[in-house]
Design a protein around this motif. Sequence first.
Motif, PDB file in Angstrom:
ATOM      1  N   ALA A  41       0.823  -1.209   0.000  1.00  0.00           N
ATOM      2  CA  ALA A  41       0.000   0.000   0.000  1.00  0.00           C
ATOM      3  C   ALA A  41       0.858   1.262   0.000  1.00  0.00           C
ATOM      4  N   ALA A  42       2.002   1.213   0.683  1.00  0.00           N
ATOM      5  CA  ALA A  42       2.841   2.406   0.807  1.00  0.00           C
ATOM      6  C   ALA A  42       3.716   2.650  -0.409  1.00  0.00           C
ATOM      7  N   THR A  43       4.177   1.578  -1.049  1.00  0.00           N
ATOM      8  CA  THR A  43       5.139   1.723  -2.154  1.00  0.00           C
ATOM      9  C   THR A  43       4.575   1.315  -3.504  1.00  0.00           C
ATOM     10  N   ASP A  44       3.420   0.673  -3.507  1.00  0.00           N
ATOM     11  CA  ASP A  44       2.835   0.113  -4.734  1.00  0.00           C
ATOM     12  C   ASP A  44       3.771  -0.925  -5.352  1.00  0.00           C
ATOM     13  N   GLU A  45       4.568  -1.583  -4.518  1.00  0.00           N
ATOM     14  CA  GLU A  45       5.488  -2.631  -4.949  1.00  0.00           C
ATOM     15  C   GLU A  45       5.237  -3.879  -4.112  1.00  0.00           C
ATOM     16  N   ARG A  46       5.350  -5.024  -4.753  1.00  0.00           N
ATOM     17  CA  ARG A  46       5.130  -6.286  -4.052  1.00  0.00           C
ATOM     18  C   ARG A  46       6.435  -6.815  -3.465  1.00  0.00           C
ATOM     19  N   PHE A  47       6.384  -7.239  -2.231  1.00  0.00           N
ATOM     20  CA  PHE A  47       7.513  -7.872  -1.559  1.00  0.00           C
ATOM     21  C   PHE A  47       7.073  -9.261  -1.115  1.00  0.00           C
ATOM     22  N   SER A  48       7.758 -10.276  -1.572  1.00  0.00           N
ATOM     23  CA  SER A  48       7.396 -11.636  -1.181  1.00  0.00           C
ATOM     24  C   SER A  48       7.769 -11.886   0.270  1.00  0.00           C
ATOM     25  N   VAL A  49       7.078 -12.832   0.879  1.00  0.00           N
ATOM     26  CA  VAL A  49       7.378 -13.198   2.263  1.00  0.00           C
ATOM     27  C   VAL A  49       8.804 -13.735   2.372  1.00  0.00           C
ATOM     28  N   THR A  50       9.237 -14.500   1.374  1.00  0.00           N
ATOM     29  CA  THR A  50      10.600 -15.049   1.399  1.00  0.00           C
ATOM     30  C   THR A  50      11.630 -13.934   1.361  1.00  0.00           C
ATOM     31  N   MET A  52      22.829  -4.890   0.514  1.00  0.00           N
ATOM     32  CA  MET A  52      21.629  -4.603  -0.267  1.00  0.00           C
ATOM     33  C   MET A  52      20.517  -4.049   0.612  1.00  0.00           C
ATOM     34  N   SER A  53      19.706  -3.200   0.013  1.00  0.00           N
ATOM     35  CA  SER A  53      18.478  -2.763   0.668  1.00  0.00           C
ATOM     36  C   SER A  53      17.442  -3.880   0.531  1.00  0.00           C
ATOM     37  N   THR A  54      16.335  -3.732   1.215  1.00  0.00           N
ATOM     38  CA  THR A  54      15.286  -4.744   1.112  1.00  0.00           C
ATOM     39  C   THR A  54      14.770  -4.850  -0.315  1.00  0.00           C
ATOM     40  N   ARG A  55      14.669  -3.725  -0.997  1.00  0.00           N
ATOM     41  CA  ARG A  55      14.212  -3.718  -2.389  1.00  0.00           C
ATOM     42  C   ARG A  55      15.225  -4.438  -3.291  1.00  0.00           C
ATOM     43  N   GLN A  56      16.501  -4.170  -3.118  1.00  0.00           N
ATOM     44  CA  GLN A  56      17.539  -4.822  -3.926  1.00  0.00           C
ATOM     45  C   GLN A  56      17.582  -6.320  -3.662  1.00  0.00           C
ATOM     46  N   LEU A  57      17.420  -6.683  -2.399  1.00  0.00           N
ATOM     47  CA  LEU A  57      17.411  -8.103  -2.048  1.00  0.00           C
ATOM     48  C   LEU A  57      16.210  -8.795  -2.678  1.00  0.00           C
ATOM     49  N   ARG A  58      15.068  -8.119  -2.669  1.00  0.00           N
ATOM     50  CA  ARG A  58      13.870  -8.674  -3.305  1.00  0.00           C
ATOM     51  C   ARG A  58      14.097  -8.895  -4.799  1.00  0.00           C
ATOM     52  N   ASP A  59      14.682  -7.914  -5.465  1.00  0.00           N
ATOM     53  CA  ASP A  59      14.916  -8.024  -6.904  1.00  0.00           C
ATOM     54  C   ASP A  59      15.916  -9.126  -7.227  1.00  0.00           C
ATOM     55  N   ALA A  60      16.963  -9.255  -6.416  1.00  0.00           N
ATOM     56  CA  ALA A  60      17.953 -10.305  -6.647  1.00  0.00           C
ATOM     57  C   ALA A  60      17.328 -11.681  -6.465  1.00  0.00           C
ATOM     58  N   LEU A  61      16.462 -11.809  -5.456  1.00  0.00           N
ATOM     59  CA  LEU A  61      15.786 -13.079  -5.216  1.00  0.00           C
ATOM     60  C   LEU A  61      14.824 -13.400  -6.358  1.00  0.00           C
ATOM     61  N   ALA A  62      14.117 -12.396  -6.859  1.00  0.00           N
ATOM     62  CA  ALA A  62      13.184 -12.604  -7.963  1.00  0.00           C
ATOM     63  C   ALA A  62      13.919 -13.053  -9.222  1.00  0.00           C
ATOM     64  N   LEU A  73      19.024 -22.436   7.224  1.00  0.00           N
ATOM     65  CA  LEU A  73      17.730 -22.145   7.838  1.00  0.00           C
ATOM     66  C   LEU A  73      16.630 -22.567   6.881  1.00  0.00           C
ATOM     67  N   GLY A  74      15.686 -23.359   7.387  1.00  0.00           N
ATOM     68  CA  GLY A  74      14.576 -23.835   6.573  1.00  0.00           C
ATOM     69  C   GLY A  74      13.271 -23.171   6.967  1.00  0.00           C
ATOM     70  N   ILE A  75      12.448 -22.869   5.961  1.00  0.00           N
ATOM     71  CA  ILE A  75      11.132 -22.273   6.181  1.00  0.00           C
ATOM     72  C   ILE A  75      10.080 -23.289   5.764  1.00  0.00           C
ATOM     73  N   GLY A  76       9.199 -23.667   6.671  1.00  0.00           N
ATOM     74  CA  GLY A  76       8.129 -24.596   6.354  1.00  0.00           C
ATOM     75  C   GLY A  76       6.933 -23.878   5.750  1.00  0.00           C
ATOM     76  N   ARG A  77       5.895 -24.636   5.475  1.00  0.00           N
ATOM     77  CA  ARG A  77       4.692 -24.042   4.890  1.00  0.00           C
ATOM     78  C   ARG A  77       3.996 -23.164   5.923  1.00  0.00           C
ATOM     79  N   MET A  78       3.309 -22.151   5.462  1.00  0.00           N
ATOM     80  CA  MET A  78       2.605 -21.214   6.331  1.00  0.00           C
ATOM     81  C   MET A  78       1.113 -21.506   6.243  1.00  0.00           C
ATOM     82  N   ILE A  79       0.548 -21.972   7.350  1.00  0.00           N
ATOM     83  CA  ILE A  79      -0.862 -22.357   7.364  1.00  0.00           C
ATOM     84  C   ILE A  79      -1.539 -21.795   8.613  1.00  0.00           C
TER      85      ILE A  79
END
Length: 477
Positions: free
Chosen positions: A296-305, A362-372, A418-424
């Motif tokens: 809502a603040a940036t009009d950009e999507r950030f994944s949970v990962t 990296m900033s959070t935005r740069q990290l997001r883009d690198a991950l994508a 570090l492992g991330i399990g499913r989110m339910i």
Amino acid sequence: MSREFLLPDLGEGLTEAEIVAWLVAPGDTIAIDQAVVEVESAKSIVELPSPYGGVVASLFGEPGQVIHAGQVLLTVTDATDDASAGVVDVPDAAATVVAVEGSGAVLVGYGTTESTRPARKVAAGRFGTPRAADAPAPAASTPPVAVALAERPAEVAASVSAAIDSSSTVDPIRHSPVVSPIVRRLARENGFDASALAGSGHDGLVLRSDVEEHIRALTAPAVAVDVAVEVAVDVGIATPPSTVDAASADIRIPITGLRKVVSQRLTTSRREIPEATIWLDVDATALFTARDQLLAATDERFSVTALIARFVVAGLRRYPVLNSSVDTASQEILQHGAINLGIAAQTSRGLMVPVIHRAHAMSTRQLRDALAALVAQSPDGTFSPSALTGGTFTLNNFGSLGVDGSAAIINHPEAAILGIGRMIERPWVVEHALAVRTVVELSMVFDHRVCDGGTAAGFLTYVAGCIENPVSLLADL
């Protein structure tokens, strides 16, 4: 004069590669640094340029064959020599642009004469459509039923042939695009060329489902046998019982390429690292709220990962010893200054761990883009060799596989994963009352030589605290 192009050192200790496709044929005129063959190493698929120019005299090896560093790939002769000898008719215009000095190039883009490399001809490319005369004829595989009934009456043979031909979709003239090496290998192991199929993917791309469907059609001899038996009964001919059950036959899968490297690395990890595992259930409801607020603040999507990756980097800054490796030769713990975050990815080539280098800067935005960018490359596993090296810590989101947790194997020579399990949604106690919350299980595996449980638990609870209350990270920014 004949020159030999040997398989070069592909780096990272790789000593062998599998030929994926030849980009030239005997008699073709090539220039220095022109890509001549596509090979698959344990790290990636690369095109190799020829360090010599001239006329291709001969090729050594077939697609699917494993070759070792130092073996001859092809031989190149001087274009003028061949023309004068009447071996190959090379036009003068073409001969004037062919150089015969070596460039010493190893991989595409590393040569010294990049401007002399011509564009690859579409007809000779990997996805091109070769002339009928030049199209490689796939090895003809005679169905077992046809062999068994070859000497039987015409009625039986005709019935069997009709049953088999009705399921065949291979056209030796066709040259459909096949990107995945897994698909190519699966087809070769079953006796046909995947590019000869009509692909159901975009622009005729041959998918794994196409190959598997054709394999099922090839195993239809059981149907053909039934037809043959029925006809044989009608004409009064005795038929021997079937002795081969294709569905129950054993299959041998060679451990080669990437699978071989992964096997060796995981075995080394289990053998050398005294690992310990801890885990923690975490309320991730606030994390999803923070993600929506960012949108809502940036009009950009950030994944949970991507957000969790940000927390992991901050946690490694607070507990830097986990960003380490053990030097067994000197008996020292090597604590790395840079955080190179590995992201475990399931690809068509198997499990791979591409690396986001210098994630700490990296900033959070740069990290997001690198991950994508890594996620976009994951389906085909088309990572460069440099993208698969240098990791210092691995993040594994196995929740995408539908599981809650895992005692993962540390990516040697790193010290933790570090492992991330499913989110339910689960029932969760909030202020002494039950509520429905989004819960995730974090699994932490660490090298007990590097740290004790207190350090690992401190890191895990820090990351968990950031997930439960993302605003808390602001104190460390």
